[in-house]
Design a protein around this motif. Structure first.
Motif, PDB file in Angstrom:
ATOM      1  N   PRO A  15       1.921   2.431   1.226  1.00 40.08           N
ATOM      2  CA  PRO A  15       0.534   2.838   0.977  1.00 40.08           C
ATOM      3  C   PRO A  15      -0.258   1.837   0.140  1.00 40.08           C
ATOM      4  CG  PRO A  15       2.080   4.206  -0.263  1.00 40.08           C
ATOM      5  CD  PRO A  15       2.899   3.407   0.704  1.00 40.08           C
ATOM      6  N   GLU A  16       0.412   1.077  -0.738  1.00 50.49           N
ATOM      7  CA  GLU A  16      -0.289   0.065  -1.522  1.00 50.49           C
ATOM      8  C   GLU A  16      -0.835  -1.045  -0.617  1.00 50.49           C
ATOM      9  OE1 GLU A  16       2.814   1.025  -2.088  1.00 50.49           O
ATOM     10  OE2 GLU A  16       2.908   1.926  -4.088  1.00 50.49           O
ATOM     11  N   LEU A  19      -3.888   0.316   1.183  1.00 51.40           N
ATOM     12  CA  LEU A  19      -5.072   0.316   0.326  1.00 51.40           C
ATOM     13  C   LEU A  19      -5.620  -1.095   0.149  1.00 51.40           C
ATOM     14  CD1 LEU A  19      -7.057   1.816  -1.479  1.00 51.40           C
ATOM     15  CD2 LEU A  19      -5.385   1.651  -3.342  1.00 51.40           C
ATOM     16  N   ARG A  20      -4.741  -2.067   0.038  1.00 49.27           N
ATOM     17  CA  ARG A  20      -5.180  -3.461  -0.082  1.00 49.27           C
ATOM     18  C   ARG A  20      -5.983  -3.868   1.150  1.00 49.27           C
ATOM     19  NH1 ARG A  20      -3.617  -8.606  -2.098  1.00 49.27           N
ATOM     20  NH2 ARG A  20      -5.017 -10.099  -1.118  1.00 49.27           N
ATOM     21  N   ARG A  23      -9.436  -2.072   1.085  1.00 44.30           N
ATOM     22  CA  ARG A  23     -10.346  -2.659   0.104  1.00 44.30           C
ATOM     23  C   ARG A  23     -10.927  -3.983   0.596  1.00 44.30           C
ATOM     24  NH1 ARG A  23      -7.069  -1.655  -5.603  1.00 44.30           N
ATOM     25  NH2 ARG A  23      -7.877   0.441  -6.017  1.00 44.30           N
ATOM     26  N   CYS A  36      -7.798   6.395   9.232  1.00 45.73           N
ATOM     27  CA  CYS A  36      -6.378   6.045   9.129  1.00 45.73           C
ATOM     28  C   CYS A  36      -5.535   7.176   9.697  1.00 45.73           C
ATOM     29  CB  CYS A  36      -6.012   5.778   7.672  1.00 45.73           C
ATOM     30  SG  CYS A  36      -4.259   5.385   7.434  1.00 45.73           S
ATOM     31  N   GLU A  47      -4.347  10.613  -0.906  1.00 50.89           N
ATOM     32  CA  GLU A  47      -5.613  10.301  -0.235  1.00 50.89           C
ATOM     33  C   GLU A  47      -6.759  10.119  -1.227  1.00 50.89           C
ATOM     34  OE1 GLU A  47      -6.545  12.825   3.168  1.00 50.89           O
ATOM     35  OE2 GLU A  47      -4.472  13.545   3.143  1.00 50.89           O
ATOM     36  N   PHE A  50      -8.113   6.586  -2.152  1.00 57.33           N
ATOM     37  CA  PHE A  50      -8.730   5.756  -1.127  1.00 57.33           C
ATOM     38  C   PHE A  50     -10.243   5.914  -1.177  1.00 57.33           C
ATOM     39  CE2 PHE A  50      -4.420   5.688   0.195  1.00 57.33           C
ATOM     40  CZ  PHE A  50      -4.260   4.531   0.938  1.00 57.33           C
ATOM     41  N   LEU A 314      -3.971  -4.965  -5.373  1.00 59.78           N
ATOM     42  CA  LEU A 314      -3.579  -4.010  -6.395  1.00 59.78           C
ATOM     43  C   LEU A 314      -2.932  -4.754  -7.551  1.00 59.78           C
ATOM     44  CD1 LEU A 314      -2.008  -1.229  -4.199  1.00 59.78           C
ATOM     45  CD2 LEU A 314      -4.224  -1.198  -5.294  1.00 59.78           C
ATOM     46  N   LEU A 320       0.507   4.939  -5.770  1.00 56.69           N
ATOM     47  CA  LEU A 320      -0.122   5.707  -4.690  1.00 56.69           C
ATOM     48  C   LEU A 320       0.802   6.786  -4.134  1.00 56.69           C
ATOM     49  CD1 LEU A 320      -1.927   3.026  -2.566  1.00 56.69           C
ATOM     50  CD2 LEU A 320      -2.898   4.585  -4.210  1.00 56.69           C
TER      51      LEU A 320
END
Length: 324
Positions: A15-16, A19-20, A23, A36, A47, A50, A314, A320
């Motif tokens: 999940p990291e 998110l990267r 972003r 997603c 969630e 995010f 991150l 996360l």
């Protein structure tokens, strides 16, 4: 009206890293619509961390490598993305993908494109290389993959016998694997497969398409029949959506799917990309590349040298994920 690109992202772990990626897409495309499909059965995530422009498909499909639920997950993400944002172009990504071209260049190319779809594809034929085949040495262009795809999407397995595998033996795993004997004759198969599409296509799963093509895909009355047929086949993510799109005669489809992948290891997955691969990536003209490791080191390098964005990664890992 402004030109809008939407992103459908499939993920099942890291999940990291997801998110990267999001972003960075936000920094490049000014918070575009993003949907997603995350397989929460494989890996939980929060969630709430995010950005607000990201929506998650609920309920999710339980996915696995090559399973029909992978293209079904993509269709569900496309459907949600169309319902709430109606972008001009839809880009399908995995969580291990990353942009490798500046947003202005991607927007300019897509907004002026003569194509409806950028999809790696070729027709799967019996004992023949498809017309226009590029003859690539690796990946989906190699003749061996065409023969393999015929067995996956046409042939009927009759029986199997155990065969010694040197690869499995050297890895320390159980050394025997199943060797199948297939019925491959096209005339006989056509007689016993009344629900099979007349022309079958295949290639890399990841692609991008405009609103017209996605609308055609989601509204295609033959899609339920295709899903039923492919539910009995293997590795359908490399063929189902290709067959649905390529059998639309008026869609303009480019074989260049604007993805950079390195299949030189000739394995089941492309190799991990390194900073040393960046010159080749840029020379390819790709919009996105895969696969990248979750540590973000190569993505940091691309941010600084290609995309001109900084500080989107991150600062720490592990915050996360929730316990299941």
């Amino acid at each position: 009206m402004s030109f809008k690109i939407g992103f459908a992202v499939l993920s099942h772990n890291e999940p990291e890293q997801l998110l990267r990626l999001i972003r960075s897409l936000n920094a490049m495309f000014a918070d575009p619509p993003i949907v997603c499909h995350h397989d929460f059965s494989k890996c939980s995530l929060d969630e709430a961390v995010f950005p607000s422009n990201v929506r998650f498909v609920r309920p999710h499909f339980v996915t696995s490598w090559g399973h029909i639920n992978v293209p079904l997950a993509a269709l569900s993400a496309f459907g949600l993305l169309r319902a709430y944002a109606q972008p001009d172009w839809f880009v399908l990504l995995s969580g291990s993908d990353y942009p490798v071209r500046q947003a202005d260049a991607i927007i300019t190319e897509l907004s002026n494109s003569d194509y409806d779809v950028y999809l790696d594809h070729r027709e799967i034929l019996y004992r023949a290389i498809p017309p226009g085949q590029t003859g690539q040495d690796f990946g989906f262009g190699r003749p061996d993959w065409i023969r393999l795809a015929y067995d996956r999407y046409f042939a009927v397995p009759l029986f199997w016998w155990p065969r010694l595998s040197k690869t499995l033996l050297l890895s320390g795993a159980f050394p025997l694997q199943k060797k199948y004997v297939f019925l491959r004759n096209p005339s006989i198969l056509r007689w016993i497969q009344s629900d099979r599409p007349a022309r079958i296509y295949g290639g890399d799963f990841w692609f991008q398409a405009n609103q017209t093509a996605i609308g055609r895909l989601l509204n295609d009355p033959s899609l339920p029949g295709l899903v039923r047929y492919y539910s009995r086949r293997r590795n359908v993510d490399e063929s189902l959506l290709h067959t649905a799109l390529c059998n639309q005669p008026d869609l303009r489809i480019c074989k260049d799917h604007k993805r950079y992948e390195d299949w030189s290891s000739d394995g089941k997955h492309p190799k991990w990309l390194e900073a040393s691969d960046v010159p080749k990536i840029l020379a390819s003209g790709a919009h996105f590349a895969r696969k990248f490791r979750p540590d973000g080191i190569v993505q940091d390098f691309i941010d600084q040298t290609v995309l001109g964005i900084r500080g989107k990664g991150l600062s720490r890992r592990g915050h996360l994920q929730r316990s299941a």
